[in-house]
Design an enzyme around this catalytic site. Sequence first.
Site, PDB file in Angstrom:
ATOM      1  CG  ASP A 217     -13.774 -19.410 -21.103  1.00 53.09           C
ATOM      2  OD1 ASP A 217     -14.527 -20.251 -20.579  1.00 53.09           O
ATOM      3  OD2 ASP A 217     -12.723 -19.722 -21.691  1.00 53.09           O
ATOM      4  CG  HIS A 270     -14.151 -23.361 -21.896  1.00 53.40           C
ATOM      5  ND1 HIS A 270     -13.682 -23.008 -20.651  1.00 53.40           N
ATOM      6  CD2 HIS A 270     -13.532 -24.526 -22.210  1.00 53.40           C
ATOM      7  CE1 HIS A 270     -12.804 -23.924 -20.237  1.00 53.40           C
ATOM      8  NE2 HIS A 270     -12.703 -24.847 -21.157  1.00 53.40           N
ATOM      9  CD  GLU A 341     -10.241 -27.522 -19.924  1.00 52.05           C
ATOM     10  OE1 GLU A 341      -9.429 -27.976 -19.112  1.00 52.05           O
ATOM     11  OE2 GLU A 341     -10.719 -26.365 -19.843  1.00 52.05           O
TER      12      GLU A 341
END
Length: 594
Positions: A217, A270, A341
């Site tokens: 990540d 990410h 996201e």
Amino acid sequence: MKFASVLSVLGALTAVSAVQVNPLPAPRNITWGSSGPIQVRQLSLRDSHTSSVVSSAWLRAWNSITTLQWVPAAVEAPISNYPPFPTQTPESKTKRATGGIRYVEVQIKDSKADLQHGVDESYTLEVSKDSSSIKITSQTVWGALHAFTTLQQIIISDGKGGLIIEQPVKIQDAPLYPYRGIMVDTGRNFISVSKIFEQIDGMALSKLNVLHWHLDDSQSWPMQMRSYPEMTKDAYSPREIYTEADMRRVIAYARARGVRVIPEVDMPGHSASGWQQVDPEIVACANSWWSNDVWAYHTAVEPTPGQLDIIYNKTYEVVNNVYHDLSAIFADNWFHVGADELQPNCYNFSTHVTEWFAEDPSRTYHDLVQYWVDRAVPIFRSVGGHRRLMMWEDIVLSAENAHDVPKDIVMQTWNNGLDNINKLTTAGYDVVVSSSDFLYLDCGHGGFVTNDPRYNQNSNPDGGVNFNYGGNGGSWCGPYKTWQRIYDYDFTYNLTDAQASHILGAEAPLWSEQVDDISVSNQFWPRAAALGERVWSGNRDAAGHKRTTDLTQRLLNFREYLVANGVMANALVPKYCLKHPHACDLYKDQTAIS
Ligand SMILES: *[C@@H]1O[C@H](CO)[C@@H](O)[C@H](O)[C@H]1NC(C)=O
Ligand SMILES: *[C@@H]1O[C@H](CO)[C@@H](O)[C@H](O)[C@H]1NC(C)=O
Ligand SMILES: *[C@@H]1O[C@H](CO)[C@@H](O)[C@H](O)[C@H]1NC(C)=O
Ligand SMILES: *[C@@H]1O[C@H](CO)[C@@H](O)[C@H](O)[C@H]1NC(C)=O
């Protein structure tokens, strides 16, 4: 068909005459006779295919049977006899005259079928009355493995150093869903290879078959890469790295237990660690303030920020090499490429992106995300026609979605429960269900971010609604998801048959911001086993009634069984409840959930 509870005792309870142990997950169809248990001798495997996968799996199962000498913790009493009574080792009225059982005969139709999505996992298991062998049939070796994890739970100790099984017994079993998974996150905190093995042990026992491995990540990059060795400068330490050999070991360990490993490299969001070591310019906003305190400027939803630069050409060169390196290691046909996201503000830090927008004022953020899809997906497909891609639903459903995402990409849904499942299946996507309100195992632990003044209150504001007073307890997806919440989830509710046919299964993610080797096992287990049964044989009985109460004793016993097998599963109840079935039910009426 009667789904007896864990240890259903027929006849007079003081003279135990039958030891019908129901395994977890409950088989689709199990029928017991009550001829009384038969002695199980040293069992020899008779497998006409001499598959090494099958013979090693049998040795593991037999080793577990003989070393554990298992006896389930509680005798299940019919509810009419409430209160029930505690454990007793089954008394031996075992048949000895016949000489007992000496063989496990395994017949496999197609011993070559590879462990890939949709492979046939069905099996039958039969012990005929007074037979000298246990007969297992399956279409593939993977079905035979499931037969063994069932068998190892129903052969138990006779309390005198011997082993017994109730007979006759006939099991016909197959999963409801081909995709039954958990997700481990090794980007936020490192999880050691041996702890990953432990999760795979729990998965095999509960018939879960997909380990989704969220490898990296923005915070760390633990995987050693052939093309770019410098990427592991962003591992947490030289010890917290997966070498290529480590990744191969995990894949092999999982495969030997019927578990697929689907890797995920989350892109383009990410992404900072690792990538930035190759070329800082392929990462936007890596060193920005994440800015949740001034939300209008936020560049990430949790520290630390970073997204791959969608317009900079070198991004695709590096993505291509990283993807091909990993594709050469991970044998599964599926690959998860993230896509969740994305934060628009992050790209304000990229001159490539801001110039691209300036070139044509009609361009929108959706166009930018579409640009990623159009350039990255061909790279992801370039390993060959066998590749199936998986993405988080955001790419289709978020405020920052792309216009057009190919319909053959599997969507993993995590927001808005049934609503998003409905939207995605209506649009024609195949879906893996991970709705956070039901299946996120990390929820309910409060926030991890520091310097949080919201904790600095000595009285209860807003009647308990606010932040960590009541409400969600400071966890965005609080509260903690209990096994009952997980098992009860009817994720095909309200879907048409056509929509429901797009549900491939479900997966419980465990994001690791607050998890590492110390707690990973007790966060997954035994809750993941409740999901295991939910997706293997469902949460309803033959009459359509919810069988959550029926699962109780199976799960409590299975937790003990996991621990005995080295999987450090959490306690769910005071042990009293384990030893006194249904004494801890909220409602005495067993039809309360229907
Ligand atoms: C379960 O198996 C038994 C024995 O083979 C069979 O008689 C019965 O019809 C099966 N039940 C279901 C629901 O398939
Ligand atoms: C980022 O750029 C967009 C487009 O120019 C602008 O609307 C937005 O306010 C900017 N965000 C920040 C935090 O400056
Ligand atoms: C980036 O790559 C695209 C597609 O290959 C090409 O058309 C374009 O000229 C490249 N841009 C730069 C600045 O090299
Ligand atoms: C199920 O569908 C009905 C009818 O369309 C709708 O009113 C209801 O809100 C839906 N329930 C859920 C939980 O989505």
